[in-house]
Design an enzyme around this catalytic site. Structure first.
Site, PDB file in Angstrom:
ATOM      1  N   LYS A   1      -4.490  -3.074  -9.837  1.00 37.34           N
ATOM      2  CA  LYS A   1      -3.172  -3.040  -9.204  1.00 37.34           C
ATOM      3  C   LYS A   1      -2.110  -3.372 -10.244  1.00 37.34           C
ATOM      4  O   LYS A   1      -2.432  -3.700 -11.388  1.00 37.34           O
ATOM      5  CB  LYS A   1      -3.102  -4.066  -8.073  1.00 37.34           C
ATOM      6  CG  LYS A   1      -4.192  -3.905  -7.024  1.00 37.34           C
ATOM      7  CD  LYS A   1      -3.976  -4.834  -5.886  1.00 37.34           C
ATOM      8  CE  LYS A   1      -5.204  -5.005  -5.027  1.00 37.34           C
ATOM      9  NZ  LYS A   1      -6.033  -3.849  -4.827  1.00 37.34           N
TER      10      LYS A   1
ATOM     11  N   TYR B   1       0.856  -1.189   0.000  1.00 44.13           N
ATOM     12  CA  TYR B   1       0.000   0.000   0.000  1.00 44.13           C
ATOM     13  C   TYR B   1       0.887   1.232   0.000  1.00 44.13           C
ATOM     14  O   TYR B   1       1.892   1.266   0.702  1.00 44.13           O
ATOM     15  CB  TYR B   1      -0.890   0.030   1.245  1.00 44.13           C
ATOM     16  CG  TYR B   1      -1.915  -1.070   1.310  1.00 44.13           C
ATOM     17  CD1 TYR B   1      -1.547  -2.367   1.646  1.00 44.13           C
ATOM     18  CD2 TYR B   1      -3.245  -0.816   1.046  1.00 44.13           C
ATOM     19  CE1 TYR B   1      -2.482  -3.383   1.715  1.00 44.13           C
ATOM     20  CE2 TYR B   1      -4.199  -1.827   1.120  1.00 44.13           C
ATOM     21  CZ  TYR B   1      -3.809  -3.096   1.446  1.00 44.13           C
ATOM     22  OH  TYR B   1      -4.737  -4.103   1.523  1.00 44.13           O
TER      23      TYR B   1
ATOM     24  N   HIS C   1      -6.043   1.887  -1.504  1.00 41.22           N
ATOM     25  CA  HIS C   1      -6.073   0.483  -1.882  1.00 41.22           C
ATOM     26  C   HIS C   1      -4.672   0.069  -2.282  1.00 41.22           C
ATOM     27  O   HIS C   1      -3.843   0.908  -2.631  1.00 41.22           O
ATOM     28  CB  HIS C   1      -7.065   0.258  -3.007  1.00 41.22           C
ATOM     29  CG  HIS C   1      -8.471   0.486  -2.575  1.00 41.22           C
ATOM     30  ND1 HIS C   1      -9.040  -0.255  -1.570  1.00 41.22           N
ATOM     31  CD2 HIS C   1      -9.396   1.370  -2.968  1.00 41.22           C
ATOM     32  CE1 HIS C   1     -10.275   0.168  -1.387  1.00 41.22           C
ATOM     33  NE2 HIS C   1     -10.511   1.164  -2.214  1.00 41.22           N
TER      34      HIS C   1
END
Lengths: 330, 491
Positions: free
Chosen positions: A305, A266, A274
């Site tokens: 991500k 993170y 997130h």
């Protein structure tokens, strides 16, 4: 980072159970989570949502990476409590039981007082409502009767009777109130009390000082940081080095089980952000196939991500990172 | 206040409907801890009170909070001073919430709802001395007149605040009780998995090993379940009454020369070496490499499988008389056409006998493999073996790959993987005294542990029986994941 420096003076006690480390003190957990930015997990149940598995409370469960980091930085002290529990003497047991009874009696008294208050409030409300309704009904009856009387050429006697009835009823009401008060006083000895279960031993001692005798008698060994089992092999060492490197770069790290990596990184506090990266750790000379690359990158892009391949150069001991960013496919 | 919530909901809905690709992200991201906090404190009205106290501009705050829920990590890069300021405020707020949650750990129950259990050092269990509430309808086990509970059950109930644990006549704190995990040699991750499943409502009983009574019951249930399962497909299971049933029987061969007593005449078949009877999985240990000196004195290396290492295999034996068709005819036909012989690499059984006799004295693997009877043509399906085809057809009983005893015995991490719990689906109708066959079984491991090998999987499936699936449960911190392995017969 200044906050971290403050904590170095007094290491936080963490308790080891089956090689896993747990923290039981409220303040310590808060410090670890907010100042040290070690995420950990809470595994106990919440008071008012006991059956909820997603939201939890004390104890706080540290991952081996976090424990090792804390040991290396001097934040933690591992404590191994003995598995044998001292037997309290008869005297101390007696005092404990009697004190406990006292506490229960206090609680019962308090409860009964509160209960009385509530009952009174409740009953008063009820009474007022009843009285209002009665009055309303009477008024309606009167009107009806008066209308009837008016139609049947009036008689004064009846209206007098009505008045008498009213007075009687009011008297009865006052009697009822008195009776209720008597009943309440008999209800005071209604016995129900709460039995507390204390989470940490410290809390138990604070609330039940008599138990300090045997609770403090338990042996507590301090385990040196060398004796902690993790990291045990080469792969774990690489993982820990990457963990430490990323942590020192300001990332918060949690477990990557959910997204098929070793860690999730993170950019800030996980409460706010997130995870930015799914960290996958490889040995420095490890070969892997393009299929694996595509698999992981494809998965990462679906959850917004990026994939971060990480490894440690065994000669220089430096960490190297490669980001795989999915750009699409025909 | 209701208006605000409605506005928020509308915003969320609109954001979901706008971006299809993003909506998926949201679903996954919503599992974050902070979002759980938000749900919790919305219920508690904690958020609102704080907003009312500290800020006059509530609406801005609420919308910010929702943006956070949508979780665009990139937004945080475009940091204005305002957003930074907001973030800090949000963080302090969430930290306060976190502290509240920590403070909310206290447990107590009224006298009428709390049970009592005393530690029994010999048994390493707790003995329940005072029973209250419904929990013990599905938990604990009766030994004589005593009700005992295992450590995980005790910890779970204590954590819920419904059970007071006593040691040496003195109540234990949760911290003290956790240390008993070490005494009972139960790892923490197993307790975490247990409490997770328990909180999901499943009924859980510790698994007892095969030797105990439960297995007999399970077996009878297995066959029922199996026949039910097969009814859904086109396969036909032969009944005992069916005339075909007698005509087809299976014969199991052992790896050693002493074959089963089923039929003496077929004993020689045991020595048949062909692809049909190769083990379906070849492990490195099975492979022999020998250097042979031939007559020309050229050394050749031969890779072969040692016959004595073969696992058990089974094949059907068809009785000619009942079927009314002689298989000899086929054999005769094959013998007459040498082309077929060459094509499918078939040898005469009589030839084979000689080979076998020779082999008894001097092992000549080279010969063995050049001359083998192959019932399955190589070109039909290179991956299938006789047993695998038979298994797919399911007309007669064959050994499943997962039932292969040899692979079950070989396990690298024997201790690590074992069946931990029987699990029953939530809901009524569960009786502790007579639970019946479980809906599934679970084996719990850590995330760091090596992946279970095929041998482990096959051993556990065999142990569990056909109809009851095994869930491989992986625990990392608080995250619990479940995996199930199945042998797919229809690919």
């Amino acid at each position: 980072m200044q906050d971290i420096a403050d904590t170095t003076n007094t290491p936080i006690d963490i308790f080891i159970v089956n090689n896993e480390c747990l923290v039981w003190d409220e303040q310590d957990i808060f410090k670890i989570r907010t100042q040290l930015k070690l995420i950990g997990t809470l595994i106990g149940s919440l008071e008012d949502l006991k059956n909820l598995s997603t939201l939890n409370s004390i104890p706080f469960y540290l991952s081996p990476y976090e424990v090792r980091l804390g040991l290396d930085k001097g934040w933690f002290r591992i404590i191994d409590e003995s598995k044998s529990y001292p037997i309290p003497t008869k005297e101390s047991l007696n005092t404990f039981v009697s004190k406990r009874d006292d506490r229960i009696k206090q609680q019962i008294q308090q409860n009964s007082i509160e209960r009385l208050k509530k009952q009174q409030e409740f009953q008063n409300e009820d009474k007022q409502k009843e009285q209002k309704e009665k009055k309303l009904k009477k008024l309606q009856l009167k009107k009806q009767k008066q209308e009837e009387l008016n139609s049947n050429s009036s008689n004064n006697n009846i209206s007098d009777k009505d008045k008498e009835e009213e007075q009687e009823e009011i008297k009865q009401d006052s009697n009822d109130n008195n009776n209720n008060k008597k009943q309440k006083t008999t209800h005071v000895e209604y016995i129900n009390y709460n039995i507390p279960i204390y989470t940490s031993t410290r809390e138990a001692i604070e609330n039940e000082p008599e138990s300090k005798e045997w609770r403090d008698q338990r042996e507590k060994k301090v385990i040196n940081s060398n004796e902690y089992y993790f990291p045990n092999n080469e792969v774990e060492k690489i993982k820990y080095k990457v963990f430490r490197d990323l942590y020192e770069k300001g990332y918060c790290l949690t477990s990557g089980l959910k997204f098929g990596g070793t860690f999730l990184a993170y950019k800030g506090d996980p409460f706010l952000y997130h995870a930015a990266y799914i960290v996958i750790i490889k040995q420095y000379d490890q070969e892997f196939q393009s299929l694996e690359l595509i698999k992981s990158a494809r998965l990462a892009v679906n959850v917004n991500k990026n994939i971060l391949f990480a490894s440690i150069d065994p000669t220089t001991n430096d960490a190297y990172y490669i980001i795989a960013e999915w750009k699409g496919v025909t | 206040m209701n208006q605000q919530e409605i506005i928020n909901k509308k915003k969320r809905d609109s954001s979901n409907s706008n971006g299809d690709s993003n909506s998926n992200d949201n679903d996954i991201e919503e599992e974050d801890e902070s979002s759980e906090f938000r749900k919790y404190f919305k219920r508690q009205d904690f958020l609102k009170k704080r907003f009312e106290k500290e800020n006059t501009s509530k609406h801005d705050k609420d919308t910010d909070n929702d943006n956070n829920g949508n979780g665009d990590g990139d937004d945080s890069n475009d940091n204005d001073d305002d957003t930074q300021h907001h973030n800090q405020e949000k963080l302090s707020l969430i930290n306060d919430q976190y502290r509240m949650i920590l403070q909310n750990h206290k447990k107590s129950s009224s006298k009428n709802q709390i049970s009592m259990a005393h530690w029994v050092e010999k048994e390493k269990k707790f003995n329940v001395t005072l029973r209250k509430g419904k929990y013990f309808e599905s938990m604990g086990h009766q030994v004589g007149s005593n009700l005992y509970i295992f450590i995980e059950e005790a910890l779970f109930l204590q954590d819920l605040g419904t059970l007071e644990l006593y040691m040496n006549q003195v109540p234990l704190s949760i911290q003290e009780a956790f240390k008993l995990l070490e005494v009972c040699e139960l790892p923490l991750y197993k307790y975490i998995a247990y409490s997770y499943l328990k909180k999901m409502g499943y009924h859980i009983i510790r698994y007892k090993s095969i030797n105990e009574n439960t297995t007999n019951k399970n077996n009878s249930n297995n066959s029922n379940a199996m026949s039910k399962y097969l009814d859904n497909f086109n396969f036909k299971l032969l009944n005992n009454n069916d005339p075909w049933y007698k005509s087809i029987s299976t014969k199991t061969f052992n790896n050693s020369d002493s074959s089963n007593s089923n039929s003496n005449s077929n004993q020689n078949n045991d020595s048949i070496i062909s692809r049909a009877y190769h083990p379906e999985i070849i492990e490195f240990n099975d492979i022999r490499i020998e250097k042979l000196k031939e007559r020309n004195l050229n050394t050749t290396t031969v890779v072969y499988l040692d016959r004595h290492q073969y696992p058990q295999y089974s094949r059907p034996i068809i009785d000619n008389q009942t079927v009314g068709y002689s298989f000899d005819r086929i054999e005769r036909f094959i013998r007459s056409n040498k082309n077929i012989n060459d094509k499918y690499n078939i040898i005469d059984p009589s030839e084979k006998k000689e080979v076998n006799n020779n082999n008894n004295d001097n092992i000549n693997p080279n010969k063995k493999y050049k001359k083998s009877i192959v019932y399955l043509p190589e070109e039909i399906n290179s991956n299938s073996t006789f047993t695998s085809v038979a298994r797919k057809l399911q007309i007669f009983n064959t050994q499943s790959l997962l039932k292969d005893t040899r692979y079950q015995s070989r396990s690298i991490h024997d201790q690590q993987y074992r069946i931990d719990y029987n699990i029953y689906k939530p809901g009524g109708g569960f009786k502790k005294s007579n639970p019946g066959p479980p809906d599934m079984r679970v084996t719990i491991s850590r995330f760091e542990d090596p992946v279970p090998s095929l041998s482990v999987i096959s051993r556990l499936t065999q142990e569990s029986g056909n109809s009851i699936p095994i869930e491989f449960c992986t625990v990392n911190q608080k995250d619990v994941a479940f995996l199930q392995f199945k042998e797919n017969l229809f690919v």
